[in-house]
Enzyme design. Structure first.
Site, PDB file in Angstrom:
ATOM      1  N   CYS A 120     -10.158  32.872  22.064  1.00 33.56           N
ATOM      2  CA  CYS A 120      -9.304  34.042  21.863  1.00 33.56           C
ATOM      3  C   CYS A 120      -9.566  34.607  20.481  1.00 33.56           C
ATOM      4  O   CYS A 120     -10.221  33.985  19.646  1.00 33.56           O
ATOM      5  CB  CYS A 120      -7.833  33.684  22.020  1.00 33.56           C
ATOM      6  SG  CYS A 120      -6.811  35.159  22.324  1.00 33.56           S
ATOM      7  N   CYS A 122      -6.830  36.178  18.626  1.00 34.73           N
ATOM      8  CA  CYS A 122      -5.597  36.453  17.871  1.00 34.73           C
ATOM      9  C   CYS A 122      -5.438  35.637  16.590  1.00 34.73           C
ATOM     10  O   CYS A 122      -4.845  36.109  15.629  1.00 34.73           O
ATOM     11  CB  CYS A 122      -4.369  36.321  18.760  1.00 34.73           C
ATOM     12  SG  CYS A 122      -4.177  34.721  19.529  1.00 34.73           S
ATOM     13  N   CYS A 130      -5.170  39.850  20.662  1.00 40.51           N
ATOM     14  CA  CYS A 130      -6.168  39.026  21.348  1.00 40.51           C
ATOM     15  C   CYS A 130      -7.435  39.813  21.695  1.00 40.51           C
ATOM     16  O   CYS A 130      -8.371  39.274  22.279  1.00 40.51           O
ATOM     17  CB  CYS A 130      -5.567  38.421  22.612  1.00 40.51           C
ATOM     18  SG  CYS A 130      -4.046  37.506  22.276  1.00 40.51           S
ATOM     19  N   LYS A 195      -1.169  34.477  32.667  1.00 40.76           N
ATOM     20  CA  LYS A 195      -0.507  34.223  31.391  1.00 40.76           C
ATOM     21  C   LYS A 195       0.569  35.277  31.187  1.00 40.76           C
ATOM     22  O   LYS A 195       0.282  36.466  31.107  1.00 40.76           O
ATOM     23  CB  LYS A 195      -1.530  34.272  30.260  1.00 40.76           C
ATOM     24  CG  LYS A 195      -0.947  33.975  28.896  1.00 40.76           C
ATOM     25  CD  LYS A 195      -2.031  33.900  27.838  1.00 40.76           C
ATOM     26  CE  LYS A 195      -1.466  33.623  26.473  1.00 40.76           C
ATOM     27  NZ  LYS A 195      -2.500  33.605  25.439  1.00 40.76           N
ATOM     28  N   ARG A 205       2.857  30.390  17.689  1.00 40.41           N
ATOM     29  CA  ARG A 205       2.402  31.492  16.824  1.00 40.41           C
ATOM     30  C   ARG A 205       2.659  31.188  15.366  1.00 40.41           C
ATOM     31  O   ARG A 205       1.878  31.587  14.505  1.00 40.41           O
ATOM     32  CB  ARG A 205       3.043  32.813  17.256  1.00 40.41           C
ATOM     33  CG  ARG A 205       2.462  33.277  18.580  1.00 40.41           C
ATOM     34  CD  ARG A 205       2.987  34.621  19.015  1.00 40.41           C
ATOM     35  NE  ARG A 205       2.591  34.882  20.403  1.00 40.41           N
ATOM     36  CZ  ARG A 205       3.097  35.822  21.170  1.00 40.41           C
ATOM     37  NH1 ARG A 205       4.028  36.630  20.674  1.00 40.41           N
ATOM     38  NH2 ARG A 205       2.691  35.968  22.412  1.00 40.41           N
ATOM     39  N   GLU A 233      -4.381  38.460  39.624  1.00 42.77           N
ATOM     40  CA  GLU A 233      -5.062  37.977  38.414  1.00 42.77           C
ATOM     41  C   GLU A 233      -5.924  36.756  38.733  1.00 42.77           C
ATOM     42  O   GLU A 233      -7.068  36.657  38.291  1.00 42.77           O
ATOM     43  CB  GLU A 233      -4.034  37.593  37.338  1.00 42.77           C
ATOM     44  CG  GLU A 233      -3.597  38.714  36.438  1.00 42.77           C
ATOM     45  CD  GLU A 233      -4.662  39.098  35.405  1.00 42.77           C
ATOM     46  OE1 GLU A 233      -5.749  38.502  35.393  1.00 42.77           O
ATOM     47  OE2 GLU A 233      -4.399  40.016  34.612  1.00 42.77           O
ATOM     48  N   LYS A 248       0.584  29.831  32.781  1.00 47.69           N
ATOM     49  CA  LYS A 248       1.189  29.585  31.478  1.00 47.69           C
ATOM     50  C   LYS A 248       2.275  30.602  31.213  1.00 47.69           C
ATOM     51  O   LYS A 248       2.033  31.786  31.428  1.00 47.69           O
ATOM     52  CB  LYS A 248       0.082  29.705  30.426  1.00 47.69           C
ATOM     53  CG  LYS A 248       0.529  29.611  29.009  1.00 47.69           C
ATOM     54  CD  LYS A 248      -0.620  29.905  28.103  1.00 47.69           C
ATOM     55  CE  LYS A 248      -0.108  29.888  26.690  1.00 47.69           C
ATOM     56  NZ  LYS A 248      -1.062  30.359  25.745  1.00 47.69           N
ATOM     57  N   SER A 274       4.462  25.650  23.728  1.00 47.20           N
ATOM     58  CA  SER A 274       5.143  25.189  22.524  1.00 47.20           C
ATOM     59  C   SER A 274       6.666  25.296  22.618  1.00 47.20           C
ATOM     60  O   SER A 274       7.379  24.390  22.205  1.00 47.20           O
ATOM     61  CB  SER A 274       4.635  25.981  21.326  1.00 47.20           C
ATOM     62  OG  SER A 274       4.773  27.369  21.532  1.00 47.20           O
ATOM     63  N   TYR A 313       2.043  19.221  24.821  1.00 47.32           N
ATOM     64  CA  TYR A 313       2.147  18.645  23.483  1.00 47.32           C
ATOM     65  C   TYR A 313       2.754  17.248  23.546  1.00 47.32           C
ATOM     66  O   TYR A 313       2.766  16.531  22.553  1.00 47.32           O
ATOM     67  CB  TYR A 313       2.970  19.577  22.580  1.00 47.32           C
ATOM     68  CG  TYR A 313       2.321  20.944  22.464  1.00 47.32           C
ATOM     69  CD1 TYR A 313       1.237  21.126  21.612  1.00 47.32           C
ATOM     70  CD2 TYR A 313       2.746  22.022  23.236  1.00 47.32           C
ATOM     71  CE1 TYR A 313       0.602  22.357  21.525  1.00 47.32           C
ATOM     72  CE2 TYR A 313       2.121  23.255  23.160  1.00 47.32           C
ATOM     73  CZ  TYR A 313       1.047  23.413  22.303  1.00 47.32           C
ATOM     74  OH  TYR A 313       0.407  24.627  22.227  1.00 47.32           O
TER      75      TYR A 313
HETATM   76  C1  PBG Z   1      -3.760  32.550  22.130  1.00 49.41           C
HETATM   77  C2  PBG Z   1      -2.860  31.526  22.698  1.00 49.41           C
HETATM   78  C3  PBG Z   1      -1.452  31.459  22.644  1.00 49.41           C
HETATM   79  C4  PBG Z   1      -1.097  30.251  23.223  1.00 49.41           C
HETATM   80  C5  PBG Z   1      -2.266  29.646  23.640  1.00 49.41           C
HETATM   81  N1  PBG Z   1      -3.337  30.459  23.336  1.00 49.41           N
HETATM   82  C6  PBG Z   1      -0.458  32.339  22.026  1.00 49.41           C
HETATM   83  C7  PBG Z   1      -0.246  33.720  22.479  1.00 49.41           C
HETATM   84  O1  PBG Z   1      -0.701  34.167  23.527  1.00 49.41           O
HETATM   85  O2  PBG Z   1       0.413  34.411  21.687  1.00 49.41           O
HETATM   86  C8  PBG Z   1       0.299  29.723  23.327  1.00 49.41           C
HETATM   87  C9  PBG Z   1       0.428  28.251  23.456  1.00 49.41           C
HETATM   88  C10 PBG Z   1       1.789  27.710  23.232  1.00 49.41           C
HETATM   89  O3  PBG Z   1       2.784  28.423  23.037  1.00 49.41           O
HETATM   90  O4  PBG Z   1       1.883  26.478  23.258  1.00 49.41           O
HETATM   91  N2  PBG Z   1      -3.876  33.718  22.833  1.00 49.41           N
END
Ligand code: PBG
Length: 324
Positions: A120, A122, A130, A195, A205, A233, A248, A274, A313
């Site tokens: 990615c 970002c 992203c 996603k 983040r 998707e 996700k 997270s 995690y």
């Molecule tokens: C990057 C990415 C993100 C996550 C995984 N890859 C953050 C987002 O899309 O802002 C989130 C993972 C998490 O919250 O554990 N694009």
């Protein structure tokens, strides 16, 4: 099946019966551990909202990865925190970037641990989006080449699998072609295909310093209420050459996991993100829930919904329990 001829409790009466009728068994094989890596030596910066997780320099990353490997966890997913950011996210595909170096070292130290990389922009762009930004719009097509470059650089470093999480249209095909043209036709793509634009990513983040500097991600990540769109998707990514389809977050989207398990004939991964982890840890700290039991119940339900593998995690904690 009417009471009193049928009594549901008969088969719950003892541990042996309960084992016999058990439908879902979580195993260490199901777990993938996400890890954050940063440059430096002996760095282990605690991530406040994700207790037990750290920004790890290579030496410490290797230690944690070894722990995962010794517990039987098959794979880790690497996220990088670069030293600098710019408009093109150049550190994301730098030959000596933080992820590329980490992957090389991990593969040297632990050749049998699968090393997956998040692909990615970002974390690497100064605007935190992203994809490429043109006139405050996240531009799809100019992002594709960069995403493919990131994936190729990860494969070159030795990544066993790449996982694009950007949600740009067409990136799986572009990455597949890029990998194939550079001699990496054996490297699979785990696509973050479905996603959602989720508030559950908050702790990540701050851990990865990747929050967008303006606007939000709603023009590329999905609205939480949409399910048919998830099928579109996922189907699109299957056709573009994805090897694994990811949903996700996980817990608020179990119905989506379940539907995709029926509709899609590829392995399904679920990412327990997270915020899901942070909620359990916070409530546990307050003494309001039994965190360990809630963690195992959560993981089991994600598997029951249809996930073939779970990014979590809690992987180390869960593996320790499963191994005892
Ligand atoms: C990057 C990415 C993100 C996550 C995984 N890859 C953050 C987002 O899309 O802002 C989130 C993972 C998490 O919250 O554990 N694009």
């Amino acid at each position: 099946m009417l009471f009193p001829e049928y009594r549901a409790r008969r088969l719950r009466a003892n541990n042996a019966f309960r084992k016999m009728i058990c439908e879902t068994t979580l195993t260490v094989n199901d777990l993938i551990l996400p890890l954050f890596t940063i440059n430096g030596k002996n760095v282990k910066n605690p991530i406040e909202s994700m207790p037990g997780h750290f920004q790890l320099s290579m030496d410490n990353l290797k230690k944690t990865a070894r722990e995962a490997y010794d517990l039987g966890i098959p794979a880790v997913m690497i996220f990088g925190i670069p030293d600098s950011k710019d408009a093109l996210g150049t550190q994301a595909y730098a030959q000596n970037g933080v992820v590329q170096r980490a992957v090389k070292e991990l593969k040297n130290a632990l050749p049998d641990l699968a090393v997956l990389t998040d692909v990615c922009l970002c974390q690497y762009t100064d605007h935190g989006h992203c994809g490429m930004v043109e006139k405050n719009i996240i531009d799809n097509d100019s992002s594709l080449d960069l995403l493919a470059r990131i994936a190729i650089s990860h494969a070159r470093a030795g990544a066993d699998m790449v996982a694009p999480s950007d949600m740009m249209d067409g990136r799986v095909a572009e990455i597949r072609e890029g990998l194939d043209d550079n001699g990496f036709s054996q490297v699979p793509i785990m696509s973050y295909a479905v996603k959602y634009c989720s508030a559950f990513y908050g702790p990540f983040r701050s851990a990865a310093n990747s929050a967008p500097k303006f606007g939000d991600r709603r023009t590329y990540q999905m609205d939480p209420g949409n399910a048919l769109e998830a099928i579109r998707e996922a189907t699109m990514d299957v056709e573009e050459g994805a090897d694994i389809i990811m949903v996700k977050p996980a817990l608020s989207y179990l119905d989506i996991i379940c539907r995709l398990k029926d509709e899609i004939d590829l392995p399904i991964a679920a990412y327990s993100v997270s915020g899901e982890y942070a909620m359990i840890k916070a409530a546990e700290k307050m003494g309001w829930i039994d965190g360990t039991k809630v963690m195992m119940e959560t993981l089991t339900s994600i598997k029951r919904a249809g996930a073939d593998m779970i990014l979590t995690y809690s992987a180390l904690d869960a593996a320790r329990l499963l191994n005892t």
